[in-house]
Design an enzyme around this catalytic site. Structure first.
Site, PDB file in Angstrom:
ATOM      1  N   PHE A  32       0.669  -1.296  -0.146  1.00 31.37           N
ATOM      2  CA  PHE A  32      -0.057  -0.225  -0.079  1.00 31.37           C
ATOM      3  C   PHE A  32       0.741   1.354  -0.094  1.00 31.37           C
ATOM      4  O   PHE A  32       0.422   2.323  -0.485  1.00 31.37           O
ATOM      5  CB  PHE A  32      -0.972  -0.032   1.277  1.00 31.37           C
ATOM      6  N   LYS A  33       2.128   1.308   0.304  1.00 30.66           N
ATOM      7  CA  LYS A  33       2.888   2.390   0.251  1.00 30.66           C
ATOM      8  C   LYS A  33       3.175   3.017  -0.906  1.00 30.66           C
ATOM      9  O   LYS A  33       3.303   4.172  -0.974  1.00 30.66           O
ATOM     10  CB  LYS A  33       4.310   2.031   1.152  1.00 30.66           C
ATOM     11  N   ASP A  34       3.031   2.093  -2.003  1.00 29.27           N
ATOM     12  CA  ASP A  34       3.134   2.616  -3.320  1.00 29.27           C
ATOM     13  C   ASP A  34       2.170   3.824  -3.608  1.00 29.27           C
ATOM     14  O   ASP A  34       2.478   4.651  -4.444  1.00 29.27           O
ATOM     15  CB  ASP A  34       2.847   1.429  -4.345  1.00 29.27           C
TER      16      ASP A  34
END
Length: 462
Positions: free
Chosen positions: A111-113
């Site tokens: 999810f950090k992307d």
């Protein structure tokens, strides 16, 4: 829109200055001076937007027009062009009252992307427009590092150094960071845990001379722009589920260790999104669960778990929520954070605690429950959860019966093959992940002292 510090000693600054400052120069965290609230009519209009269009609509409330409209649009579309699903963050039905928000379709399968692809574009934009050197410095419990590196590797005018706890991230997480061969990337493998890495990052940003002399910029969720970018997918998920089910209010279950992802949900709720309960899912490192249930914020013994990205005791975004739950009283926040520094704990009670418990639920998922959840949903729904997403689903199940819930799937299960193997499940690895095991690694191991980290940074930044 101006930005101020939770500790009250940073004057109002603009969007790009807030982005570049990262951590407030007074040690606090930057927040908008006023949270924008959107009307029901605006929400109706936003329901039909694509993900990229929704990003632009929400960002327009925060950027002060400091970035020309076309430039911002170009950055947004470039940021999400690398995602494997055209919806960017698609929603899947697990059962009648539970949906899953898939946040792992970006280049590093986490999810950090979603935030860091945009932040990489924005750092590149600022470096070019202002002819600045930018030295990004961050700590990771596993996923932030790979996403941040992916966003800026090889970019002119930018260097990035990521600290990760030696031996305490999954093998795939380690490989995603350390197989990048670009000269503008430095990986420091630090003896200690994530909290040690995060503390050193905050110490270096608090040293204003070091910060200025070395052109430091923040990639961790201490940077408000990362929170802002994550807020978008709460709106997007709500609209998709509301269209499919007719639900007027939706709960969100969020696996979190640093309080950043769930704070983005809190921000969306404050902006007017019809969010019911925010369910905070932790693992054995359950300081945040104890805070919600008892009002006590106090680190315990660090545990290594099946969900290493949540192996965090000191949540860097907790201060942002504390600021709001205490009525935006910066002086009180400042005093409590000083108390935490000296005594190692914060206690709230009375109306403040009641407010926390109205807004949040919490459940600390133990190791066996995490694995059991993975096996159960693989059998019943044919869906393979990674261990972090499993914590979110397990917590959602604890609050079953309280309305429609969206649980956040924060990573692809291939990133955590060790836990999946313990469940007796074979999974095919995506080609991009399988290829990592054939690449040479490049990282520098350092002891857990700030002095050792500073030596490596000064050599790297020359």
């Amino acid at each position: 829109m101006d930005y101020i510090s939770t500790r009250g000693n940073v004057g109002k600054i603009g969007f790009i200055d807030a982005f570049m400052m990262g951590l407030g120069n007074d040690g606090g965290l930057l927040v908008p001076s006023v949270i924008p609230v959107v009307s029901e009519e605006t929400l109706k209009q936003w329901r039909e937007l694509s993900y990229q269009e929704l990003v632009l609509a929400i960002f327009s409330l925060y950027t002060n027009g400091e970035i020309p409209e076309q430039d911002l649009k170009d950055m947004v579309y470039a940021s999400y062009s690398t995602f494997r699903d055209p919806e960017v963050t698609p929603v899947r039905k697990l059962k009648d009252d539970l949906y899953l928000l898939e946040l792992f379709h970006g280049p590093t399968f986490a999810f950090k992307d979603i935030a860091l692809q945009f932040m990489g574009q924005l750092y590149t934009y600022v470096a070019a427009k202002q002819n600045k050197k930018i030295h990004i410095l961050g700590a990771t419990s596993g996923d932030t590092g790979a996403s941040a590196i992916e966003g800026v590797k090889g970019k002119q005018g930018i260097k990035i150094c990521i600290l990760h706890p030696h031996g305490k991230v999954s093998k795939v997480q380690e490989l995603q960071m350390t197989t990048v061969r670009e000269d503008n990337v430095l990986n420091l493998s630090v003896d200690g845990n994530f909290d040690d890495c995060q503390r050193m990052i905050k110490d270096l940003f608090a040293d204003l001379d070091f910060k200025a002399n070395h052109h430091l910029a923040a990639i961790n969720s201490i940077n408000f722009i990362r929170i802002m970018a994550q807020t978008v997918y709460y709106f997007y998920a709500y609209f998709q589920v509301a269209k499919q089910t007719g639900a007027r209010t939706v709960n969100f279950s969020v696996p979190t260790g640093n309080f950043g992802d769930i704070f983005a949900g809190y921000l969306a709720k404050r902006m007017g999104l019809p969010v019911g309960k925010l369910i905070l899912a932790t693992n054995e490192n359950n300081i945040l669960e104890r805070f919600v249930l008892e009002g006590v914020y106090k680190p315990g013994d660090f545990r290594t778990t099946y969900s290493p990205s949540m192996d965090i005791q000191v949540a860097s975004n907790f201060e942002r929520y504390l600021y709001y739950v205490l009525g935006e009283d910066a002086a009180q926040v400042r005093a409590l954070m000083e108390q935490f520094k000296s005594e190692g704990r914060i206690v709230i009670s009375g109306d403040a605690l009641r407010k926390v418990q109205e807004e949040f639920g919490a459940h600390g998922v133990q190791g066996e429950e995490c694995l059991t959840t993975i096996k159960a949903y693989h059998a019943s729904a044919g869906y393979l959860l990674d261990p972090h997403s499993a914590c979110g689903v397990a917590a959602a199940d604890k609050y079953s019966g309280e309305g429609m819930t969206v649980s956040l799937a924060t990573a692809h299960p291939a990133k955590f093959g060790e836990a999946i193997e313990l469940c007796g499940i074979e999974q095919p690895f995506p080609a991009q992940i399988s290829a990592l095991f054939e690449k040479p690694q490049r990282q520098t191991r350092v002891d857990g002292s700030l002095e050792a980290v500073v030596r490596e940074l000064e050599a790297f930044y020359q």
